[in-house]
Design a protein around this motif. Structure first.
Motif, PDB file in Angstrom:
ATOM      1  N   ALA A 322     -15.176  -2.444  -1.817  1.00  0.00           N
ATOM      2  CA  ALA A 322     -14.660  -3.459  -1.209  1.00  0.00           C
ATOM      3  C   ALA A 322     -15.464  -4.307   0.075  1.00  0.00           C
ATOM      4  CB  ALA A 322     -13.271  -3.034  -0.575  1.00  0.00           C
ATOM      5  N   VAL A 323     -16.122  -3.334   0.855  1.00  0.00           N
ATOM      6  CA  VAL A 323     -16.708  -3.727   1.819  1.00  0.00           C
ATOM      7  C   VAL A 323     -18.139  -4.472   1.527  1.00  0.00           C
ATOM      8  CG1 VAL A 323     -18.256  -2.879   3.625  1.00  0.00           C
ATOM      9  CG2 VAL A 323     -15.919  -2.430   3.823  1.00  0.00           C
ATOM     10  N   SER A 324     -18.698  -4.003   0.124  1.00  0.00           N
ATOM     11  CA  SER A 324     -20.055  -4.409  -0.385  1.00  0.00           C
ATOM     12  C   SER A 324     -19.624  -5.845  -0.685  1.00  0.00           C
ATOM     13  CB  SER A 324     -20.448  -3.521  -1.292  1.00  0.00           C
ATOM     14  OG  SER A 324     -19.632  -3.490  -2.222  1.00  0.00           O
ATOM     15  N   GLU A 325     -18.636  -6.442  -0.837  1.00  0.00           N
ATOM     16  CA  GLU A 325     -18.630  -7.876  -1.282  1.00  0.00           C
ATOM     17  C   GLU A 325     -18.744  -8.630  -0.054  1.00  0.00           C
ATOM     18  OE1 GLU A 325     -15.812  -8.464  -4.097  1.00  0.00           O
ATOM     19  OE2 GLU A 325     -15.925  -6.455  -5.193  1.00  0.00           O
ATOM     20  N   GLY A 326     -18.439  -8.161   1.153  1.00  0.00           N
ATOM     21  CA  GLY A 326     -17.959  -9.152   2.155  1.00  0.00           C
ATOM     22  C   GLY A 326     -19.182  -9.562   3.194  1.00  0.00           C
ATOM     23  N   PHE A 327     -20.388  -9.665   2.692  1.00  0.00           N
ATOM     24  CA  PHE A 327     -21.555  -9.765   3.563  1.00  0.00           C
ATOM     25  C   PHE A 327     -22.266 -11.339   2.830  1.00  0.00           C
ATOM     26  CE2 PHE A 327     -20.389  -5.761   4.784  1.00  0.00           C
ATOM     27  CZ  PHE A 327     -20.558  -5.602   5.893  1.00  0.00           C
ATOM     28  N   GLY A 328     -21.514 -11.833   1.667  1.00  0.00           N
ATOM     29  CA  GLY A 328     -22.411 -13.080   1.243  1.00  0.00           C
ATOM     30  C   GLY A 328     -23.735 -12.554   0.418  1.00  0.00           C
ATOM     31  N   GLY A 329     -24.550 -13.444   0.334  1.00  0.00           N
ATOM     32  CA  GLY A 329     -25.885 -13.182  -0.333  1.00  0.00           C
ATOM     33  C   GLY A 329     -26.713 -12.248   0.425  1.00  0.00           C
ATOM     34  N   LEU A 330     -26.609 -12.492   1.713  1.00  0.00           N
ATOM     35  CA  LEU A 330     -27.338 -11.375   2.410  1.00  0.00           C
ATOM     36  C   LEU A 330     -27.028 -10.151   2.205  1.00  0.00           C
ATOM     37  CD1 LEU A 330     -29.192 -11.286   4.833  1.00  0.00           C
ATOM     38  CD2 LEU A 330     -27.279 -11.002   6.285  1.00  0.00           C
ATOM     39  N   GLY A 331     -25.711  -9.621   1.876  1.00  0.00           N
ATOM     40  CA  GLY A 331     -25.250  -8.368   1.637  1.00  0.00           C
ATOM     41  C   GLY A 331     -25.882  -7.755   0.400  1.00  0.00           C
ATOM     42  N   TYR A 332     -26.476  -8.528  -0.463  1.00  0.00           N
ATOM     43  CA  TYR A 332     -26.944  -7.979  -1.643  1.00  0.00           C
ATOM     44  C   TYR A 332     -28.514  -7.768  -1.405  1.00  0.00           C
ATOM     45  CZ  TYR A 332     -27.853  -7.412  -6.597  1.00  0.00           C
ATOM     46  OH  TYR A 332     -28.347  -6.867  -7.734  1.00  0.00           O
ATOM     47  N   THR A 333     -28.889  -7.995  -0.077  1.00  0.00           N
ATOM     48  CA  THR A 333     -30.583  -7.784  -0.160  1.00  0.00           C
ATOM     49  C   THR A 333     -30.662  -6.495   0.603  1.00  0.00           C
ATOM     50  OG1 THR A 333     -30.480  -8.777   2.368  1.00  0.00           O
ATOM     51  CG2 THR A 333     -30.867 -10.322   0.314  1.00  0.00           C
ATOM     52  N   GLU A 334     -32.026  -6.084   0.489  1.00  0.00           N
ATOM     53  CA  GLU A 334     -32.366  -4.784   1.092  1.00  0.00           C
ATOM     54  C   GLU A 334     -32.487  -5.110   2.796  1.00  0.00           C
ATOM     55  OE1 GLU A 334     -32.766  -1.673  -0.011  1.00  0.00           O
ATOM     56  OE2 GLU A 334     -32.227  -2.206  -1.953  1.00  0.00           O
ATOM     57  N   ALA A 335     -32.328  -6.273   3.258  1.00  0.00           N
ATOM     58  CA  ALA A 335     -32.530  -6.442   4.779  1.00  0.00           C
ATOM     59  C   ALA A 335     -31.238  -6.172   5.366  1.00  0.00           C
ATOM     60  CB  ALA A 335     -32.846  -8.127   4.880  1.00  0.00           C
ATOM     61  N   HIS A 336     -30.119  -5.816   4.568  1.00  0.00           N
ATOM     62  CA  HIS A 336     -28.930  -5.438   4.986  1.00  0.00           C
ATOM     63  C   HIS A 336     -28.582  -4.229   4.712  1.00  0.00           C
ATOM     64  CE1 HIS A 336     -24.587  -5.766   6.256  1.00  0.00           C
ATOM     65  NE2 HIS A 336     -24.844  -6.579   6.790  1.00  0.00           N
ATOM     66  N   PRO A 337     -27.775  -3.427   5.580  1.00  0.00           N
ATOM     67  CA  PRO A 337     -27.735  -1.839   5.232  1.00  0.00           C
ATOM     68  C   PRO A 337     -26.634  -1.614   4.343  1.00  0.00           C
ATOM     69  CG  PRO A 337     -27.171  -2.352   7.454  1.00  0.00           C
ATOM     70  CD  PRO A 337     -27.812  -3.545   7.075  1.00  0.00           C
ATOM     71  N   VAL A 338     -25.664  -2.812   3.876  1.00  0.00           N
ATOM     72  CA  VAL A 338     -24.765  -2.426   3.422  1.00  0.00           C
ATOM     73  C   VAL A 338     -24.681  -1.643   1.666  1.00  0.00           C
ATOM     74  CG1 VAL A 338     -24.237  -4.818   2.308  1.00  0.00           C
ATOM     75  CG2 VAL A 338     -22.091  -3.478   2.821  1.00  0.00           C
ATOM     76  N   GLN A 339     -25.601  -2.209   1.196  1.00  0.00           N
ATOM     77  CA  GLN A 339     -25.787  -1.689   0.000  1.00  0.00           C
ATOM     78  C   GLN A 339     -26.131  -0.144  -0.103  1.00  0.00           C
ATOM     79  OE1 GLN A 339     -24.762  -3.297  -3.062  1.00  0.00           O
ATOM     80  NE2 GLN A 339     -24.395  -4.975  -1.636  1.00  0.00           N
ATOM     81  N   ARG A 340     -26.681   0.136   1.068  1.00  0.00           N
ATOM     82  CA  ARG A 340     -27.193   1.559   1.106  1.00  0.00           C
ATOM     83  C   ARG A 340     -25.882   2.352   1.253  1.00  0.00           C
ATOM     84  NH1 ARG A 340     -30.055   2.784   5.994  1.00  0.00           N
ATOM     85  NH2 ARG A 340     -30.392   0.529   6.014  1.00  0.00           N
ATOM     86  N   LEU A 341     -24.752   1.690   1.810  1.00  0.00           N
ATOM     87  CA  LEU A 341     -23.595   2.732   1.740  1.00  0.00           C
ATOM     88  C   LEU A 341     -22.998   3.086   0.679  1.00  0.00           C
ATOM     89  CD1 LEU A 341     -21.662   0.503   4.769  1.00  0.00           C
ATOM     90  CD2 LEU A 341     -23.258   2.553   4.959  1.00  0.00           C
ATOM     91  N   LEU A 342     -23.295   2.202  -0.218  1.00  0.00           N
ATOM     92  CA  LEU A 342     -22.557   2.436  -1.900  1.00  0.00           C
ATOM     93  C   LEU A 342     -23.612   3.605  -2.486  1.00  0.00           C
ATOM     94  CD1 LEU A 342     -22.551  -1.140  -3.224  1.00  0.00           C
ATOM     95  CD2 LEU A 342     -20.727   0.561  -3.360  1.00  0.00           C
ATOM     96  N   ARG A 343     -24.572   3.541  -1.964  1.00  0.00           N
ATOM     97  CA  ARG A 343     -25.607   4.739  -2.713  1.00  0.00           C
ATOM     98  C   ARG A 343     -25.272   6.139  -1.954  1.00  0.00           C
ATOM     99  NH1 ARG A 343     -31.195   1.639  -2.296  1.00  0.00           N
ATOM    100  NH2 ARG A 343     -30.257  -0.467  -2.958  1.00  0.00           N
ATOM    101  N   ASP A 344     -25.015   5.818  -0.720  1.00  0.00           N
ATOM    102  CA  ASP A 344     -24.666   7.268   0.051  1.00  0.00           C
ATOM    103  C   ASP A 344     -23.461   7.951  -0.385  1.00  0.00           C
ATOM    104  OD1 ASP A 344     -27.384   7.212   1.573  1.00  0.00           O
ATOM    105  OD2 ASP A 344     -26.637   6.006   3.126  1.00  0.00           O
TER     106      ASP A 344
END
Lengths: 374, 374, 374, 374
Positions: A322-344
């Motif tokens: 749910a959270v990984s959808e909440g940061f707009g396009g920036l949230g799909y980049t490696e510049a933002h830590p949110v996608q790493r939360l999914l992997r962890d």
């Protein structure tokens, strides 16, 4: 510690949290290395209930560090319970004193989750044991001072033991590090045992399969607790983003849809804590008994530990999805830590028993027979 | 093509699918570059219904390539519909002939999903337009031969247009490439426009916000179709793994729990195809009309296109979430491609309108007023 | 019709939609009874694609009526395809002319979903067949003019046929009506066959298991379509409630969380239509073939029909689960229709093959062998 | 008790669990009526932690009885904490001695969940209060000996109080019973207050909105605990069915897909217990304090209580949704109890604050301000 971790950049693929890594050195200097080792072996003797909160704090900042730091509990607790007094004291004493690692080796490529198909063997030769075989995944192995390997008796395929193999044993060879999808910084390796000779006293007492189950109780609860830290991080990153983001002329923090999502997340996060704390309390109560080793061996898999790992893996995944959808396009980049939360987060449902394995185990042990239902 | 892609290693962070990449050269040589461009501009004129299947095939092998290859439809269709005959013919003709890229620029850092807050401006000066501003994300921008940028009239904040800016226009500057979590190989960039002077004829006709909506219809359907390919790949990787894996003394392919999961996946996968095909059919029917440009402008966002993207993003995520648990410990390593499926699938719910934005849009346009409900 | 249904109170347990019910009489008078029967048997020959929309409209107002009205397609299409010309013409002609019902009998208590364990038998005696056995669930049975029963050859347990048994056959006995959780108004019954003698020509040609699969294709698609009507009703009830409800000083229709939920519902609702329409189109294309009977027998279960039922059952459940929370305390009372939507929707995943059965079937027929994958 | 309840047929719409119902008489005779009332008022003083287990046991057999039996805690605890010693002692003493009911009245039709819009008023007239208004839903009201109603000061719209109104007060009128979708046997009613005169001492101290929040803490935790009982029943019904059902020539209890579903259910069931126990422990700890009334008033809504209700409502729904598919066609009939589990479980997410309300509340109180996050 928290400050240190928070300030550190995310670990790249070259980082390994071994006992020479600066972060580990600080951790050890703070008296935190192997914090669960009991006083009689020179450790701080921190109970599991407190360990849950410690892991939640560490994994908020760095889940890979948290995983590497807590995983030695799997091996050390097997040794503490089922090793001879002398062997346990020697190896755990060194571990407490030096803040060093040990590793455990259960899984194999062919056997997979079916540990009864373990192909690594030991044979008794006079005062020694000889271990042969290959293991697939073992965290901290390459720099652990000893490891505890599940093996089958070469002469009796129904006889399993866990055997302590010092890292400097000839014929023991860690393989190349696995690159993992998440938990960066954690070092995980395969290993081969070729005619490894160790003293007979290095064989732990008890059924090896059961001994491993006992060891996993602690690490599964703490793995579950990693979800708490990641989920908190997910929440706080969301709040931070929302505080700086305008939507419809107001901060996103005042948006009703955002609020609803955060309210739901908080509820799910609290459920993670509830199941972890309950499992830890049950673990600590059993551990406090005079006959803890026998009591744990009698139970094997602690139901609440498995429940915690399954619940945290699944609910944690829902949270970060749910959270990984909440940061707009920036949230799909490696510049933002949110996608790493999914992997962890993903590892919790995958390692130390995937959910398919644990559902089957739960059914067989705790549902099928009416007398064992909760 | 499929064979070529399947044999290729996964693209690393250094790969960019630009028009000099060997894979793109093969793709162009096969006559596939910009396959949707109409015959009157020298293109193959492949309808969207066929494009869905093409994208599903490409994304099976390489979702990043599929994304990069289809995204020019967003810009080119705006130009095709709303450019003057001369400008459209010139730029689309070159694009068809050379197999080159164009890019579109909508989103900005502050405006985010609120395009009405677009801060990039254009002003009319005699026979020219002058464009100024910054854009956040644009795929293929650094090597596209021209781009189409949404901008607001510097003198009238309610007047929006889409303006064609050739890549060699002084003052136009792509920024450093974003490193994305998935879709590796795709090149996505920010951009700045500093006093960029272009001919007045480069302004597309129609309300810029509406023109962009029309452009997005095609790319949203094809983005949805990427989920089909990734889901098929997820299924086939699962079957391949299961064929080689024993559980309980039999191949995993004979396991009932595995079978149930695959049966569920197949049903979900078919639903992806159903929504994409329906959206593509509706698109093609509208496109076939004499007054296609006006008809699309009248509708703006095509309901079925948005529904397809939302459905495929959500259902696709459910598919890869389930599958990502089915490969044991190996499935958590980078040695196995399954975790990459998660990263690639994730983009569908995130880019070209996140689900929060699209839910609100759907409600406002298609639910709130009883007369517009389906 | 719609108006009539909408004005009617919800049917109580005493209502049965048989051919003497006033609502049915209006339906028949409107020329709608058994609307799918082909012109050559005196019916209107409405294709399945149109039937989906008709069922969606009927089930918006009364899912029980829609279910009862469409279910005869299951029996009639088996007869149309696999009956002798004379038998088909006689029974379908009467059905078309009189607007009467027929029933189908597949399931049994012990066999459950395993139709190969069917214990009802037929034996061939000269020009006759003798049928014996018990069936568990058959809708419209007590007032259907004939039924089509799956039976096994008493002398060859691998030989199955579907046999037409007229309602006035001595030894045929419908049991007491089942009270269902939803679909109120529908009459569903068990039945016993005791030495029932029917002409040999009443045996349909083809493998009985396969014949039943063919019959189910139509009813499964139309059962899936019931979800469309219920979902639309759920949406419209929500909008009606929200229009009259204030929250925070504004109508609930202006609330962002409500809007998000409705936007999500609309997307899910559109996906129901997409899968039903696609399945109906595939069905109609096969039906239009010269060799339709053989073509359907060759395929048996139509993949898209099963996918539609599974998708609509699951997604429909998600829709009504969400909506059922949106009416405050009133929504938990019988004074409000929303809880009934849950009961009505539930049947789609349960009858004519539960999802466990269909997942296994899907895997076995469409996933396991690479050549059959979509 | 359990035996008695298990043997009883499911309550029909004519059943009301009032204090003359035979089941209630047995319950009272067993010393269980109003079990939470403290010793100083003549009650058994059972803590909430034990109450959770009691409710889980009662709701296994009859969720409607469990709900009716525990709900008086909502009113009685408000009175215990915030009534004058004399009034509390009189009314709670009678309640403990007679095993009688009290009711609470919060919700109104227009205000809905927005209690700050409460339109029921009180005005102070000398030594008396006069109450006027209408309330929407109150369980046990028609036979409760007194009720506690939230009202606003007729002269100050920001001043709320909870007022005790004896059942025999002239002008107090319960309305016709609501027929509920589930929780059969529970009696729930609207009420009107027309010029109801009560002693001034019947006004509880403290902010009425806050007092009601405190009252709800206990009933929300016990409502959450109802999910435990329903979920256990769902599991046991499934196991009973599976033990008698053959699939593929073996009992369904040996089927891997069934086992997986039950393993998952067990994990989810354990999570219900974890969150309820934790909330009950926190409640009991606060209750044990010298300054319990003030401490509760300071907190208002107990976070863990709300988390428990939300988690149990959502996870409970997931459990019964899954289980309700596992009984074949029989499971869709009223002949089988499984569909009733859905109706009973549904109330947890709907009453005493729907999830939308609680998510917003959770966000506002526990997430938005960093200092209050868990």
């Amino acid at each position: 510690m928290a400050g240190t971790l928070a300030d550190a950049p995310a670990p790249g693929p070259e980082t390994v949290y071994d006992d020479e890594h600066p972060l580990w050195e600080k951790f050890r200097a703070a008296g935190l290395a192997n914090w669960w080792l009991p006083a009689r072996h020179g450790g701080p003797g921190v109970p599991l209930r407190v360990s849950v909160d410690l892991i939640a704090e560490l994994s908020y900042h760095d889940p890979g560090f948290a995983f590497a730091a807590m995983l030695p509990i799997l091996g050390s607790r097997m040794l503490e319970f089922y090793g001879t007094a002398e062997v346990a004291d020697r190896y755990l004493g060194e571990m407490a004193k030096g803040g060093t690692f040990c590793a455990a080796l259960g899984s194999e490529v062919v056997a997979g989750s079916e540990l009864a198909l373990t192909a690594t063997t030991f044979r008794r030769e006079g005062d020694h044991l000889v271990v042969d075989g290959e293991k697939a995944f073992s965290t901290n192995l390459a720099f652990g001072r000893f490891c505890l390997a599940l093996a089958r008796n070469a002469e009796d395929h129904r006889d399993f033991s866990v055997v302590l193999v010092p890292a400097d044993t000839p014929g023991f060879e860690p393989g190349p590090r696995w690159l993992m999808s998440g938990l960066h910084g954690t070092g995980t390796y395969p290993a081969t045992f070729t005619n490894c000779v160790v003293p007979a006293a290095n064989e732990l007492s008890g059924n090896g399969l059961r001994v491993l189950e006992v060891g996993l109780n602690g690490s599964r609860i703490l793995m579950a607790a990693i979800a708490i830290g990641i989920a908190r991080r997910a929440r706080d990153l969301s709040m931070e983003y929302a505080g700086n983001k305008q939507l419809g002329g107001r901060p996103l923090t005042q948006n009703a849809v955002f609020a609803a999502r955060m309210g739901q997340l908080e509820m799910e996060l609290e459920s993670l804590k509830s199941v972890c704390w309950r499992a830890a309390d049950e673990y600590d109560a059993l551990y406090a008994r005079e006959d803890a080793a026998a009591a744990f061996h009698g139970q094997g898999v602690l139901k609440s530990a498995v429940m915690a790992k399954m619940h945290c893996g699944q609910t944690g995944w829902r949270i970060v999805s749910a959270v990984s959808e909440g940061f707009g396009g920036l949230g799909y980049t490696e510049a933002h830590p949110v996608q790493r939360l999914l992997r962890d987060m993903r590892h919790i449902s995958l390692v130390e028993g995937g959910d398919d394995v644990l559902r089957e185990l739960t059914y067989g042990r705790y549902v099928r027979h009416a007398s064992r239902r909760g």
